[in-house]
Design a protein around this motif. Sequence first.
Motif, PDB file in Angstrom:
ATOM      1  N   PRO A   1       0.802  -1.228   0.000  1.00  0.00           N
ATOM      2  CA  PRO A   1       0.000   0.000   0.000  1.00  0.00           C
ATOM      3  C   PRO A   1       0.831   1.274   0.000  1.00  0.00           C
ATOM      4  N   SER A   2       2.147   1.151   0.171  1.00  0.00           N
ATOM      5  CA  SER A   2       3.003   2.335   0.279  1.00  0.00           C
ATOM      6  C   SER A   2       2.867   3.240  -0.934  1.00  0.00           C
ATOM      7  N   GLY A   3       2.708   4.546  -0.661  1.00  0.00           N
ATOM      8  CA  GLY A   3       2.687   5.538  -1.723  1.00  0.00           C
ATOM      9  C   GLY A   3       1.450   5.512  -2.594  1.00  0.00           C
ATOM     10  N   ARG A   4       0.397   4.840  -2.153  1.00  0.00           N
ATOM     11  CA  ARG A   4      -0.804   4.715  -2.975  1.00  0.00           C
ATOM     12  C   ARG A   4      -2.029   5.204  -2.209  1.00  0.00           C
ATOM     13  N   LYS A   5      -3.007   5.693  -2.950  1.00  0.00           N
ATOM     14  CA  LYS A   5      -4.259   6.152  -2.347  1.00  0.00           C
ATOM     15  C   LYS A   5      -5.384   5.141  -2.542  1.00  0.00           C
ATOM     16  N   THR A   6      -5.173   4.194  -3.450  1.00  0.00           N
ATOM     17  CA  THR A   6      -6.184   3.185  -3.741  1.00  0.00           C
ATOM     18  C   THR A   6      -5.551   1.804  -3.772  1.00  0.00           C
ATOM     19  N   GLU A   7      -6.384   0.780  -3.789  1.00  0.00           N
ATOM     20  CA  GLU A   7      -5.904  -0.596  -3.842  1.00  0.00           C
ATOM     21  C   GLU A   7      -5.222  -0.892  -5.181  1.00  0.00           C
ATOM     22  N   ARG A   8      -4.189  -1.692  -5.111  1.00  0.00           N
ATOM     23  CA  ARG A   8      -3.534  -2.137  -6.331  1.00  0.00           C
ATOM     24  C   ARG A   8      -4.399  -3.170  -7.048  1.00  0.00           C
ATOM     25  N   THR A   9      -4.275  -3.211  -8.360  1.00  0.00           N
ATOM     26  CA  THR A   9      -4.871  -4.291  -9.131  1.00  0.00           C
ATOM     27  C   THR A   9      -3.927  -5.485  -9.063  1.00  0.00           C
ATOM     28  N   LEU A  10      -4.416  -6.607  -8.550  1.00  0.00           N
ATOM     29  CA  LEU A  10      -3.552  -7.763  -8.353  1.00  0.00           C
ATOM     30  C   LEU A  10      -3.111  -8.359  -9.688  1.00  0.00           C
ATOM     31  N   LYS A  11      -1.850  -8.748  -9.731  1.00  0.00           N
ATOM     32  CA  LYS A  11      -1.289  -9.359 -10.931  1.00  0.00           C
ATOM     33  C   LYS A  11      -1.622 -10.847 -10.983  1.00  0.00           C
ATOM     34  N   THR A  12      -1.715 -11.372 -12.210  1.00  0.00           N
ATOM     35  CA  THR A  12      -1.905 -12.806 -12.365  1.00  0.00           C
ATOM     36  C   THR A  12      -0.579 -13.516 -12.119  1.00  0.00           C
ATOM     37  N   GLU A  13      -0.655 -14.834 -11.926  1.00  0.00           N
ATOM     38  CA  GLU A  13       0.567 -15.603 -11.692  1.00  0.00           C
ATOM     39  C   GLU A  13       1.519 -15.508 -12.876  1.00  0.00           C
ATOM     40  N   SER A  14       0.985 -15.546 -14.088  1.00  0.00           N
ATOM     41  CA  SER A  14       1.843 -15.474 -15.272  1.00  0.00           C
ATOM     42  C   SER A  14       2.506 -14.102 -15.386  1.00  0.00           C
ATOM     43  N   GLN A  15       1.773 -13.023 -15.031  1.00  0.00           N
ATOM     44  CA  GLN A  15       2.363 -11.689 -15.048  1.00  0.00           C
ATOM     45  C   GLN A  15       3.496 -11.580 -14.029  1.00  0.00           C
ATOM     46  N   LEU A  16       3.251 -12.099 -12.825  1.00  0.00           N
ATOM     47  CA  LEU A  16       4.270 -12.052 -11.777  1.00  0.00           C
ATOM     48  C   LEU A  16       5.512 -12.842 -12.185  1.00  0.00           C
ATOM     49  N   GLU A  17       5.303 -13.988 -12.818  1.00  0.00           N
ATOM     50  CA  GLU A  17       6.428 -14.822 -13.247  1.00  0.00           C
ATOM     51  C   GLU A  17       7.245 -14.117 -14.317  1.00  0.00           C
ATOM     52  N   HIS A  18       6.557 -13.510 -15.285  1.00  0.00           N
ATOM     53  CA  HIS A  18       7.257 -12.772 -16.342  1.00  0.00           C
ATOM     54  C   HIS A  18       8.042 -11.603 -15.757  1.00  0.00           C
TER      55      HIS A  18
END
Length: 416
Positions: free
Chosen positions: A79-96
């Motif tokens: 949450p650091s430096g943000r005013k709203t929730e992050r959009t969660l990444k998919t497993e494939s995005q995180l792996e890439h």
Amino acid sequence: MNIIDDLKWRGAINQATDLDGLKKLTEDKQIALYCGTDPTGDSLHIGHLIPFMILKRFQLAGHHPVIIIGGGTGAIGDPSGRKTERTLKTESQLEHNTTALTNQMKKLFGTENFTIVNNYEWLSKLNMIEFLRDYGKLFNLNTMLNKEVVASRLEAGISFTEFTYQILQAIDFLHLYRNNDVQLQIGGSDQWGNITSGIDLIHKIEGSDTEVYGLTIPLMLKSDGTKFGKTAGGAVWLDPKKTSPYEFYQFWINQDDRDVVKYLKYFTFLSKDEIDDLAEKVKAEPWKREAQRRLAEEVTKFVHGEEAVKEAERISKALFSGDVADLSVDEIEQGFKNMPSVDVENKKENIVIWLTDNGIEPSRRQARQDVSNGAIRINGEKVDDVDAEIDPSSHFDGKFVIVRKGKKHYFLARVK
């Protein structure tokens, strides 16, 4: 100069849990320390680079840097430096993204006296009961709510997922202390709450006299008060496909006189004497921009290598002089990326007609006048004959025609 004294001189310390204790520790032994980044994207930008420059300084001083690529925490969202929730990444995005960031870090830190890990390896093994019983029980809710990163989000709302991020990062510090002998965590100023949570957890589990430390770097601002690292075109990336080495070099060479000495301290490994000498030249001969050139050379070399510096300088010299004939196709792509461009047919044509029909000149009358006056250069060569013919396939593998109008105005014709 001790590493802590060096960081003080460079203005690179914002907060520290016990600076005197840390200085003594680094004088007594070579320590392991860490900094982390979550794989929310597939490249760092220069704003991200700052804490890793500090980590690199420790490495050059003989200490052992450990980098976490947060495959686990990245799935949660800081949450650091943000005013709203992050959009969660998919497993494939995180792996890439993890693979891409790992490769960037290896390029910056080499392969010796350096460790890179992924916190997914240990965080993914925690079950809910272990998490709540072994760790959650040690975190006071009021203390967590008072952390700046959480308190700033309470009015707008924060999910339980992001609220628990500081616990996961604290577990990271504990894991690295136990398994990699890490005694120091470094981060940006927005990471102070997460860093102190890790130190508190280690003290509760390993004992209050356990020697672990935290250090944050100041928020980087330009002399005009705006945030460092942004340009009209957006972020300046370390990935050469997102920001070419030439663009990267140009970003640094165009820095304001009021900022350049600060950036030399932060982003180069030049000595105090060298930087002090450049600072004097900024005052005495600012028009020579020697400090900016040295800054551009040093940072580009660190991120992209020596050949990238030579290439950027070659492109810069060619654009300034107009002698572009010897540029490679790749160098043209870099140097002309943000210049006016037009698509043209691969056919021979009279220069006046070609300039007009492709929108480089507003009229045939103006085209004839500019050609006759010697104001037009094609691929670095002056053309002053209105009956001359343009052959788009004659240079640069038949991919480009470079037009220079006057001393400053370039146009890139991309051959279809």
